[in-house]
Design a protein around this motif. Sequence first.
Motif, PDB file in Angstrom:
ATOM      1  N   GLU A 155     -16.792  31.841   7.324  1.00  0.00           N
ATOM      2  CA  GLU A 155     -16.171  31.585   6.040  1.00  0.00           C
ATOM      3  C   GLU A 155     -16.540  30.226   5.473  1.00  0.00           C
ATOM      4  OE1 GLU A 155     -12.006  32.154   6.489  1.00  0.00           O
ATOM      5  OE2 GLU A 155     -12.163  34.329   6.638  1.00  0.00           O
TER       6      GLU A 155
ATOM      7  N   ASN B  54     -21.080  42.506  -2.865  1.00  0.00           N
ATOM      8  CA  ASN B  54     -19.639  42.274  -2.799  1.00  0.00           C
ATOM      9  C   ASN B  54     -19.317  41.260  -1.705  1.00  0.00           C
ATOM     10  OD1 ASN B  54     -16.907  42.314  -3.013  1.00  0.00           O
ATOM     11  ND2 ASN B  54     -16.647  44.485  -2.465  1.00  0.00           N
TER      12      ASN B  54
ATOM     13  N   LYS C 166     -16.968  39.239  -1.186  1.00  0.00           N
ATOM     14  CA  LYS C 166     -15.601  39.158  -0.674  1.00  0.00           C
ATOM     15  C   LYS C 166     -15.361  40.183   0.430  1.00  0.00           C
ATOM     16  CE  LYS C 166     -13.622  37.363  -4.966  1.00  0.00           C
ATOM     17  NZ  LYS C 166     -12.627  37.584  -6.043  1.00  0.00           N
ATOM     18  N   LYS C 167     -15.949  41.358   0.265  1.00  0.00           N
ATOM     19  CA  LYS C 167     -15.871  42.396   1.301  1.00  0.00           C
ATOM     20  C   LYS C 167     -17.272  42.985   1.428  1.00  0.00           C
ATOM     21  CE  LYS C 167     -13.201  46.378   2.848  1.00  0.00           C
ATOM     22  NZ  LYS C 167     -12.135  47.363   2.496  1.00  0.00           N
TER      23      LYS C 167
END
Length: 478
Positions: free
Chosen positions: A321, A373, A375-376
């Motif tokens: 992250e 994507n 984020k996911k």
Amino acid sequence: MNENLLISGKKTLSTFFKEEIIEDYQSPSFHHLSQTLSPTHFPQSSSPLFPQSPESLWSHSPSLHPSQNSSLLYCCISSLRHDGDVYSIAVLGDLVLTGSKSRRIHAWQSLDCHTKGYIRTNSGEIRTMITQDNMLFTSHKDHKIRVWNIKSFHTNPNFRPKKVTTLPNITNFKTFIFRPMSHQQHKSISNPINPLHKDIISCMAYYHIEGILYTGSFDKTIKAWRLVERKCIDSFIGHSNKINDMVINQQNGYLFTCSSDGTVKMWLRVYGETSHALIKVLIFHTSPINALTLSTSPSQNHNSFLYSGSFDGSIKFWEQEMIISSQYNNNLGNKNDSLFQGHQFAIFCLVSLDNLVLSGSEDSTIKIFRRQNEKKPSHECVAVLEGHRGPIRCLATLLQKETKDEINFLVFSASLDQTFKVWRVKVLQDQMKNNCKIEEDKRKEDHGGRNKSMDLYEPTPVLSPSWVNWKLHRHSIH
């Protein structure tokens, strides 16, 4: 010069070495090369002296919707036959180098594959090569590493590499043999480090901030070399089976290794010391892991993604992250969401460029996956490069041009069919963004969110039918 200059990044690696005697380099004339690469090994139709014309016109990547335009184009622009199986590829500027079972490291012009010469070494079987600045690191059958200084073609058009050093060198052995043993009152002092690997050096990674070269071997050990001192500063057993690949995160120094024991391990050098600590064991694959690659997110958060390719053909990825974080995980709720089937047969190599991941497989194909994507994250296969007649052994990429409208890059591939190919790939940025939105909307409609694009790509082995039947039969047994 001192080590602080290296850490500051103000000097290139080559400034820290006083160049030694050349082991043996060649920049042959056309006549000399034509005698060395005889027609019996290199037919004129596929000779390095006469690169083939493109095998195909620009090809469109498959589209999920007939009405949408393709966002990726590719074509094979050169194909040549090598003198034996190619084990490794390295890119240095406009130069591409290939290592094989022979003692020669061939150098080619990246775009047209015209030969620039070769390096002839004392030991062959060059399993792995990496580059940094103007330096080339190669591993050999004698379980040693050689460091070469390759002059820039912008200042010197001739291919005149010079050997800088060999690791380990004689000084390393003298230190290992004659270093006095610890006294009883100094039992905490560690034993001398054996600087020589006992088996094939299968992978290397260079941490340019601190000038440390890491090597992994089939002998299950990892060694760290401080190049300024030309010495091995740490050696430790990394896995319970042979080590196949390694990558390093240049932002934080985390070293990742993969092994035939089915694990990926994360290491970090202890602050202020030479020893390394095991930070995390990433266990997921049930088969040997052959390849790793590290990809940085193009978005502003600079997330990094670690990919691993397995013997069973699957690709697993972890997301970090933050650059300063050591937490590599999927964070996707279901661990199966971070695993996708790349190929039916084994994956031997992985490379990444921006949000694209390329895999080379035993099924003789190269696949290009697009991450979308952020984020996911999910992955879609946007192209299948076919043309080799044997398992893909190694891959490399070279970015040519990147604008807001498109990305152009070259893909270099080598196969156990003893051919070396160059592919040109063009990615249309705006069209890809539109396709991503279409695919995201489509995926929401699919039950369970399964990425159906994978179903469009059936394995296309071009090996002999008997070999394919044997392989399928073997998989059904196990």
